[in-house]
Design a protein around this motif. Structure first.
Motif, PDB file in Angstrom:
ATOM      1  N   ASN A 169       1.397  -3.245  -2.246  1.00  0.00           N
ATOM      2  CA  ASN A 169       1.157  -3.742  -0.893  1.00  0.00           C
ATOM      3  C   ASN A 169       2.159  -3.098   0.061  1.00  0.00           C
ATOM      4  O   ASN A 169       3.357  -3.378  -0.006  1.00  0.00           O
ATOM      5  CB  ASN A 169       1.298  -5.269  -0.884  1.00  0.00           C
ATOM      6  N   ASP A 170       1.665  -2.217   0.934  1.00  0.00           N
ATOM      7  CA  ASP A 170       2.567  -1.495   1.829  1.00  0.00           C
ATOM      8  C   ASP A 170       3.254  -2.412   2.834  1.00  0.00           C
ATOM      9  O   ASP A 170       4.411  -2.191   3.200  1.00  0.00           O
ATOM     10  CB  ASP A 170       1.835  -0.357   2.537  1.00  0.00           C
ATOM     11  N   ALA A 171       2.577  -3.472   3.279  1.00  0.00           N
ATOM     12  CA  ALA A 171       3.161  -4.373   4.268  1.00  0.00           C
ATOM     13  C   ALA A 171       4.359  -5.127   3.696  1.00  0.00           C
ATOM     14  O   ALA A 171       5.384  -5.314   4.376  1.00  0.00           O
ATOM     15  CB  ALA A 171       2.106  -5.358   4.766  1.00  0.00           C
ATOM     16  N   ILE A 172       4.256  -5.566   2.439  1.00  0.00           N
ATOM     17  CA  ILE A 172       5.364  -6.290   1.806  1.00  0.00           C
ATOM     18  C   ILE A 172       6.553  -5.361   1.588  1.00  0.00           C
ATOM     19  O   ILE A 172       7.709  -5.725   1.864  1.00  0.00           O
ATOM     20  CB  ILE A 172       4.913  -6.934   0.483  1.00  0.00           C
ATOM     21  N   LEU A 173       6.302  -4.146   1.112  1.00  0.00           N
ATOM     22  CA  LEU A 173       7.391  -3.199   0.913  1.00  0.00           C
ATOM     23  C   LEU A 173       8.049  -2.854   2.247  1.00  0.00           C
ATOM     24  O   LEU A 173       9.285  -2.801   2.350  1.00  0.00           O
ATOM     25  CB  LEU A 173       6.875  -1.930   0.239  1.00  0.00           C
ATOM     26  N   VAL A 219      10.622  -6.818  -8.191  1.00  0.00           N
ATOM     27  CA  VAL A 219      11.158  -8.032  -7.560  1.00  0.00           C
ATOM     28  C   VAL A 219      10.701  -8.184  -6.107  1.00  0.00           C
ATOM     29  O   VAL A 219      10.969  -9.220  -5.485  1.00  0.00           O
ATOM     30  CB  VAL A 219      12.698  -8.066  -7.636  1.00  0.00           C
ATOM     31  N   VAL A 220      10.038  -7.172  -5.572  1.00  0.00           N
ATOM     32  CA  VAL A 220       9.503  -7.261  -4.208  1.00  0.00           C
ATOM     33  C   VAL A 220       8.005  -7.468  -4.319  1.00  0.00           C
ATOM     34  O   VAL A 220       7.240  -6.525  -4.486  1.00  0.00           O
ATOM     35  CB  VAL A 220       9.822  -5.987  -3.400  1.00  0.00           C
ATOM     36  N   TYR A 221       7.579  -8.734  -4.280  1.00  0.00           N
ATOM     37  CA  TYR A 221       6.167  -9.036  -4.537  1.00  0.00           C
ATOM     38  C   TYR A 221       5.539  -9.946  -3.484  1.00  0.00           C
ATOM     39  O   TYR A 221       4.323 -10.123  -3.473  1.00  0.00           O
ATOM     40  CB  TYR A 221       6.005  -9.672  -5.920  1.00  0.00           C
ATOM     41  N   LEU A 276      12.027  -3.422   3.208  1.00  0.00           N
ATOM     42  CA  LEU A 276      12.900  -2.337   3.647  1.00  0.00           C
ATOM     43  C   LEU A 276      13.513  -2.648   5.011  1.00  0.00           C
ATOM     44  O   LEU A 276      14.703  -2.388   5.237  1.00  0.00           O
ATOM     45  CB  LEU A 276      12.116  -1.019   3.701  1.00  0.00           C
ATOM     46  N   GLU A 277      12.724  -3.212   5.912  1.00  0.00           N
ATOM     47  CA  GLU A 277      13.248  -3.581   7.232  1.00  0.00           C
ATOM     48  C   GLU A 277      14.410  -4.555   7.106  1.00  0.00           C
ATOM     49  O   GLU A 277      15.446  -4.407   7.759  1.00  0.00           O
ATOM     50  CB  GLU A 277      12.145  -4.217   8.085  1.00  0.00           C
TER      51      GLU A 277
END
Length: 269
Positions: free
Chosen positions: A227-231, A195-197, A235-236
């Motif tokens: 994609n590390d930036a989206i994850l 769901v985090v895309y 999280l932030e």
């Protein structure tokens, strides 16, 4: 509620919400989300492992044994060509989450029997179907154009009489006010796979989690490491309102582990 169990330097192992296992809690701080993504990509090295190890996205059906049943999940591979449409086929993160739930219930770490469960972005419906087979009173949700395939899979896999729980399908657009049936009694569990895309969807996703969840709600989210930036962004945002813990792969179903997938458990602060 998150209960500290042990601390080693900056690694804190906790029990979060209604999950009986331990998770590595992400400590709030400016660098925490960035450190988490660097750790995942450095330690798990997702790009070096095979994608879609547990699914065949070119197939019209995915077969999976779970909870003593042989499930047959219909897919629509042709829909993958439509921009933004990922829910028409299965992904490893959904299989990992479904089998994690089965393993956690079998090992006494989780109780779904009679519990209200809401799944976000249900897609093909595997996770919600398994939650129903484990005794949950499950509401599977997705956008309007995804519901037809979702309903087909729920009906096909849960029509037999020995299902311990129940499953209904409902429309839910993240960021909009949820139907009263979803929030009148807060869910015991909220589930989501992949769901985090996109960064654009993060704010609406977190807003919906805040609307759905009460103080006793436990959230499980699994995701593909693409994609590390989206994850990191997710999280932030999430850590402002939720305690977030990463469930170690030693607690997943032993036959369904993948270095391309991560699993988090969250509770409202």
């Amino acid at each position: 509620m998150a209960t500290a169990d042990e601390e080693e330097g900056k690694v804190v192992m906790v029990r979060i919400g209604s999950y009986g296992g331990k998770a590595r809690v992400l400590l709030v701080g400016e660098e925490s989300a960035a450190e988490e993504t660097m750790l995942l990509w450095g330690f798990q090295q997702p790009t070096l492992s095979k994608p879609n190890a547990f699914v065949s996205q070119s197939s019209l059906q995915l077969r999976l044994d779970a909870c003593g049943h042989s499930l047959s999940i219909l897919q629509s591979p042709s829909s993958l060509g439509t921009p933004g449409v990922t829910g028409a086929v299965m992904w490893d993160s959904g299989v990992v989450l479904a089998k994690f739930l089965e393993h956690a219930v079998d090992s006494g770490m989780l109780l779904l029997q009679g519990k209200k469960v809401v799944e976000l972005g249900s897609g093909c419906g595997l996770v919600g179907c398994v939650a129903a087979l484990l005794g949950g009173q499950v509401i599977l949700t997705d956008m309007p154009d995804r519901l037809r395939l979702l309903k087909k899979n729920v009906e096909a896999n849960l029509k037999h009489g020995n299902v311990r729980g129940s499953a209904t399908v409902m429309e839910l657009l993240w960021g909009d006010d949820p139907d009263q049936e979803l929030i009148e009694q807060k869910p015991d569990y909220v589930l989501g796979s992949d769901v985090v895309y996109s960064e654009e969807a993060v704010a609406d996703l977190v807003a919906t989690l805040l609307q759905l969840c009460g103080s006793e709600t436990t959230i499980f989210l699994s995701g593909e490491l693409r994609n590390d930036a989206i994850l990191e962004y997710f999280l932030e945002v999430a850590m402002k309102s939720f305690t977030v813990g990463r469930v170690d792969q030693t607690q997943w179903h032993p036959d369904y582990c993948s270095s391309r997938v991560v699993l988090y458990v969250l509770v409202k602060k």
